[in-house]
Scaffold this active site. Structure first.
Site, PDB file in Angstrom:
ATOM      1  CB  CYS A   1     -14.154 -11.644   0.954  1.00 46.41           C
ATOM      2  SG  CYS A   1     -13.165 -12.253   2.307  1.00 46.41           S
TER       3      CYS A   1
ATOM      4  CE  LYS B   1      -5.227 -13.699   0.429  1.00 40.72           C
ATOM      5  NZ  LYS B   1      -5.321 -12.307   0.876  1.00 40.72           N
TER       6      LYS B   1
ATOM      7  CB  CYS C   1     -10.198 -13.100   2.015  1.00 44.79           C
ATOM      8  SG  CYS C   1     -11.138 -11.615   1.746  1.00 44.79           S
TER       9      CYS C   1
ATOM     10  CD  GLU D   1       9.644 -14.349  24.422  1.00 41.80           C
ATOM     11  OE1 GLU D   1       9.687 -14.042  25.626  1.00 41.80           O
ATOM     12  OE2 GLU D   1      10.075 -15.430  23.982  1.00 41.80           O
TER      13      GLU D   1
ATOM     14  CG  HIS E   1      10.485 -17.538  26.960  1.00 39.69           C
ATOM     15  ND1 HIS E   1      11.201 -16.811  26.027  1.00 39.69           N
ATOM     16  CD2 HIS E   1      11.262 -18.561  27.359  1.00 39.69           C
ATOM     17  CE1 HIS E   1      12.375 -17.385  25.867  1.00 39.69           C
ATOM     18  NE2 HIS E   1      12.452 -18.451  26.656  1.00 39.69           N
TER      19      HIS E   1
ATOM     20  CD  GLU F   1      -2.153 -11.522  -0.137  1.00 43.03           C
ATOM     21  OE1 GLU F   1      -2.230 -11.179   1.055  1.00 43.03           O
ATOM     22  OE2 GLU F   1      -3.158 -11.641  -0.865  1.00 43.03           O
TER      23      GLU F   1
ATOM     24  CE1 TYR G   1      -4.890  -8.259  -0.641  1.00 46.99           C
ATOM     25  CE2 TYR G   1      -4.991  -5.941  -1.227  1.00 46.99           C
ATOM     26  CZ  TYR G   1      -5.628  -7.131  -0.963  1.00 46.99           C
ATOM     27  OH  TYR G   1      -7.000  -7.197  -1.013  1.00 46.99           O
TER      28      TYR G   1
HETATM   29  C1  LIG Z   1      -7.548 -11.788  -4.734  1.00 48.76           C
HETATM   30  C2  LIG Z   1      -8.088 -10.993  -3.583  1.00 48.76           C
HETATM   31  C3  LIG Z   1      -7.682 -11.264  -2.304  1.00 48.76           C
HETATM   32  C4  LIG Z   1      -8.179 -10.544  -1.238  1.00 48.76           C
HETATM   33  N1  LIG Z   1      -7.728 -10.843   0.009  1.00 48.76           N
HETATM   34  C5  LIG Z   1      -8.204 -10.151   1.071  1.00 48.76           C
HETATM   35  C6  LIG Z   1      -7.778 -10.481   2.382  1.00 48.76           C
HETATM   36  O1  LIG Z   1      -6.959 -11.389   2.587  1.00 48.76           O
HETATM   37  N2  LIG Z   1      -8.296  -9.792   3.418  1.00 48.76           N
HETATM   38  C7  LIG Z   1      -9.221  -8.778   3.217  1.00 48.76           C
HETATM   39  O2  LIG Z   1      -9.664  -8.184   4.201  1.00 48.76           O
HETATM   40  N3  LIG Z   1      -9.629  -8.441   1.977  1.00 48.76           N
HETATM   41  C8  LIG Z   1      -9.151  -9.108   0.906  1.00 48.76           C
HETATM   42  N4  LIG Z   1      -9.590  -8.793  -0.355  1.00 48.76           N
HETATM   43  C9  LIG Z   1     -10.528  -7.660  -0.526  1.00 48.76           C
HETATM   44  C10 LIG Z   1     -11.954  -8.057  -0.198  1.00 48.76           C
HETATM   45  O3  LIG Z   1     -12.303  -9.194  -0.948  1.00 48.76           O
HETATM   46  C11 LIG Z   1     -12.888  -6.898  -0.518  1.00 48.76           C
HETATM   47  O4  LIG Z   1     -12.427  -5.738   0.162  1.00 48.76           O
HETATM   48  C12 LIG Z   1     -14.309  -7.183  -0.074  1.00 48.76           C
HETATM   49  O5  LIG Z   1     -14.814  -8.339  -0.673  1.00 48.76           O
HETATM   50  C13 LIG Z   1     -15.209  -5.986  -0.400  1.00 48.76           C
HETATM   51  O6  LIG Z   1     -16.525  -6.267  -0.049  1.00 48.76           O
HETATM   52  P1  LIG Z   1     -17.720  -5.530  -0.789  1.00 48.76           P
HETATM   53  O7  LIG Z   1     -18.955  -5.885  -0.031  1.00 48.76           O
HETATM   54  O8  LIG Z   1     -17.411  -4.108  -0.968  1.00 48.76           O
HETATM   55  O9  LIG Z   1     -17.769  -6.144  -2.253  1.00 48.76           O
HETATM   56  P2  LIG Z   1     -17.752  -7.626  -2.777  1.00 48.76           P
HETATM   57  O10 LIG Z   1     -17.378  -8.587  -1.731  1.00 48.76           O
HETATM   58  O11 LIG Z   1     -16.956  -7.587  -4.014  1.00 48.76           O
HETATM   59  O12 LIG Z   1     -19.278  -7.914  -3.124  1.00 48.76           O
HETATM   60  C14 LIG Z   1     -19.947  -7.249  -4.133  1.00 48.76           C
HETATM   61  C15 LIG Z   1     -21.020  -8.161  -4.696  1.00 48.76           C
HETATM   62  O13 LIG Z   1     -21.898  -7.405  -5.513  1.00 48.76           O
HETATM   63  C16 LIG Z   1     -22.273  -8.190  -6.636  1.00 48.76           C
HETATM   64  N5  LIG Z   1     -22.741  -7.266  -7.665  1.00 48.76           N
HETATM   65  C17 LIG Z   1     -22.024  -6.378  -8.386  1.00 48.76           C
HETATM   66  N6  LIG Z   1     -22.823  -5.636  -9.182  1.00 48.76           N
HETATM   67  C18 LIG Z   1     -24.091  -6.071  -8.944  1.00 48.76           C
HETATM   68  C19 LIG Z   1     -25.362  -5.692  -9.460  1.00 48.76           C
HETATM   69  N7  LIG Z   1     -25.503  -4.689 -10.318  1.00 48.76           N
HETATM   70  N8  LIG Z   1     -26.454  -6.363  -9.029  1.00 48.76           N
HETATM   71  C20 LIG Z   1     -26.349  -7.383  -8.136  1.00 48.76           C
HETATM   72  N9  LIG Z   1     -25.163  -7.766  -7.605  1.00 48.76           N
HETATM   73  C21 LIG Z   1     -24.049  -7.110  -8.000  1.00 48.76           C
HETATM   74  C22 LIG Z   1     -21.008  -8.939  -6.989  1.00 48.76           C
HETATM   75  O14 LIG Z   1     -21.287 -10.099  -7.746  1.00 48.76           O
HETATM   76  C23 LIG Z   1     -20.462  -9.255  -5.599  1.00 48.76           C
HETATM   77  O15 LIG Z   1     -20.911 -10.512  -5.142  1.00 48.76           O
HETATM   78  C24 LIG Z   1      -9.124  -9.507  -1.451  1.00 48.76           C
HETATM   79  C25 LIG Z   1      -9.556  -9.220  -2.747  1.00 48.76           C
HETATM   80  C26 LIG Z   1      -9.047  -9.954  -3.807  1.00 48.76           C
HETATM   81  C27 LIG Z   1      -9.510  -9.628  -5.194  1.00 48.76           C
END
Ligand SMILES: Cc1cc2nc3c(=O)[nH]c(=O)nc-3n(C[C@H](O)[C@H](O)[C@H](O)COP(=O)(O)OP(=O)(O)OC[C@H]3O[C@@H](n4cnc5c(N)ncnc54)[C@H](O)[C@@H]3O)c2cc1C
Length: 488
Positions: free
Chosen positions: A63, A71, A68, A482, A477, A209, A205
């Protein structure tokens, strides 16, 4: 006397040693410092738990680093050309505007890195130990973290009473010839030059986007979709309205068509197509936004007895995608290991990952066992026009309640702002209501600030408001919002 004291002291030491053998380095070890992992680790630490978190990239996750946040900054940047045009309707004379692409991309990157550092500070303040590196599971209570120091790799084994897997997902490309020329949403934030013509596959999406963003910034955009409508799963009226709106803004849609291959030619990238449209397309950038896969491969889940389930991603080349199987408490098949966020492929949104992470921490460390509700989760599509939605679509309501029990209310109008701009922008709002109970089941909107507006409406929907409650609310308004309380 002294002899017996020494004896007791020795017994005490032996008991302590035995106890230490059964304890772990940490109460909680979190893998992944993204939305879910950060939220869960800080919440658990706030209850006094000893917590560490491993991250093998920039702290912040998808994110903050490549989702997010950057973007949305690109979305804001993409709105200016239209605003310059609209300003003329209000009497403003605006000179020729030009985008400095390098400035645009580097300032967004700078902001992303600032936010990443901020999250590191938040972890420190919360007392969570950050261990940079890639974590894998050794057994149900042991994690190995590999940290790179230049060419050398340092391996460290740590033990924890509980482990939380919050590793998110990554974009994947279909298995087609020439996919090495394609970029994903990870790379689009680092393009050295603005594409003259970008071709995008994917009707979800993310593809939608970026089609709007790049069009707003002035690129020629072609979005190639497998069916005839984008945004499967959204309300049909919303899907139609956004697609029409995007066409109005100059996005070219190629429908019912598949990309078969990509090759580099002197003019750029040549896309060979099949289906309704077979004439090849030449673009200088090709963005694949067809799906994301949970990051489970490198975790060695089998070492810890953590089960997986097939994930929901559909399409060619995606048949083997898996997610971590969890129950409603985000607990995996191994009782001391939990998983939240995109790696579980439930609802892949940041606030959901955060909500799941906090519910896990409250349940396991805060003496407050609770389930995060996946019902009525609002969401937005930051396309142009923007859309947002909460609750049931009309189709879902009809299939669950039957046609006779569903009432819909719909309005479509030109927002006041555009009465002077001459633009043909429209705003559309829709309520889906249970005709028997009068409960509002779903609220949908396409138009300016849809995300901001639906966020407020979502509170009412989540609380179970009826259409009468909406009607009894006085509008502000003149606003577009609204209309949600005046629809008849
Ligand atoms: C282009 C794009 C736009 C988006 N826009 C939106 C939006 O507008 N609104 C919204 O709500 N959501 C949005 N999302 C979705 C949102 O980013 C994800 O749902 C959210 O980040 C998920 O969180 P998470 O904690 O599951 O994983 P992540 O945020 O992906 O975090 C996982 C972390 O784990 C780390 N990792 C992976 N494997 C390992 C390992 N073995 N050891 C150590 N670290 C590791 C990764 O490097 C990463 O930093 C978007 C996604 C994308 C791709």
């Amino acid at each position: 006397m002294l002899v017996s004291l020494v004896k007791w002291y020795q017994i005490f030491l032996i008991m302590l040693e035995g106890k230490l053998d059964m304890t772990y380095d940490y109460d909680l070890f979190v893998i992944g410092a993204g939305s879910g992992g950060l939220a869960a680790s800080k919440r658990a630490a706030s209850y006094g738990a000893k917590v560490a978190i491993a991250e093998n990239d920039l702290v912040g996750g998808t994110c903050v680093i490549r989702g997010c946040v950057p973007k949305k900054l690109m979305v804001y940047g993409s709105h200016f050309p239209a605003l310059f045009d609209h300003a003329a309707g209000y009497g403003w004379k605006v000179g020729e505007a030009q985008l400095d692409w390098e400035h645009f991309i580097t300032t967004i990157d700078k902001e992303v890195r600032r936010l990443s550092q901020l999250h590191i500070n938040f972890l420190e303040k919360a007392g969570v130990q950050l261990i940079p590196g890639r974590a894998t599971l050794v057994d149900p209570h042991t994690v190995e973290v590999q940290t790179r120091h230049g060419a050398s790799v340092q391996r460290q084994k740590v033990t924890a009473d509980k482990i939380l897997i919050a590793v998110g997902g990554r974009p994947i490309k279909p298995d087609l010839p020439g996919m090495e020329y394609a970029i994903t949403s990870n790379e689009i934030f680092h393009l050295k030059e603005q594409p003259k013509h970008i071709a995008i596959i994917g009707s979800g999406y993310i593809g939608t986007e970026f089609a709007s963003i790049m069009r707003g910034l002035g690129s020629e955009v072609t979005q190639i979709i497998r069916k005839d409508l984008i945004l499967k799963g959204f309300d049909e009226d919303i899907r139609l309205e956004i697609q029409e709106g995007m066409i109005n803004h100059g996005v070219r849609f190629i429908k019912n068509t598949l990309v078969e291959a990509v090759e580099r030619v002197p003019e750029g990238l040549k896309l060979t197509l099949s289906g309704e449209h077979t004439e090849p397309i030449i673009a200088d950038v090709f963005l694949v936004a067809t799906g994301r896969s949970p990051n489970i491969e490198a975790l060695n889940l089998e070492n810890a007895g953590v089960d997986i389930v097939p994930s929901s991603i559909e399409g060619p080349g995606y048949s083997t995608m898996n997610a971590i199987a969890v129950n409603q408490y985000s607990q995996t098949s191994q009782p001391n290991i939990f998983a939240v966020g995109d790696v579980t492929d439930r609802i892949n949104l940041t606030p959901v990952a955060i909500g799941e992470g906090r519910a896990f921490a409250d349940s396991e460390f805060g003496n407050n066992r609770r389930v995060f509700s996946h019902e009525d989760v609002p969401t937005a599509v930051f396309s142009t026009p923007e859309a947002a939605t909460v609750g049931m679509t009309e189709t879902q309501a009809r299939s669950q309640l039957g046609d006779d029990a569903v009432k819909t209310y719909r309005t479509r109008f030109r927002p006041l702002f555009h009465s002077l701009t001459g633009a043909s922008e429209k705003t559309m709002m829709k309520l889906v209501v249970d005709g028997n109970t009068d409960k509002v089941l779903g609220a949908h909107m396409v138009g300016e600030s849809a995300g901001e507006i639906i966020q407020g409406v979502a509170i009412a929907v989540k609380m179970g408001a009826t259409k009468k409650d909406f009607d009894a609310t006085v509008g502000i308004h003149p606003t577009s919002a609204e209309e949600f309380v005046t629809m008849r």
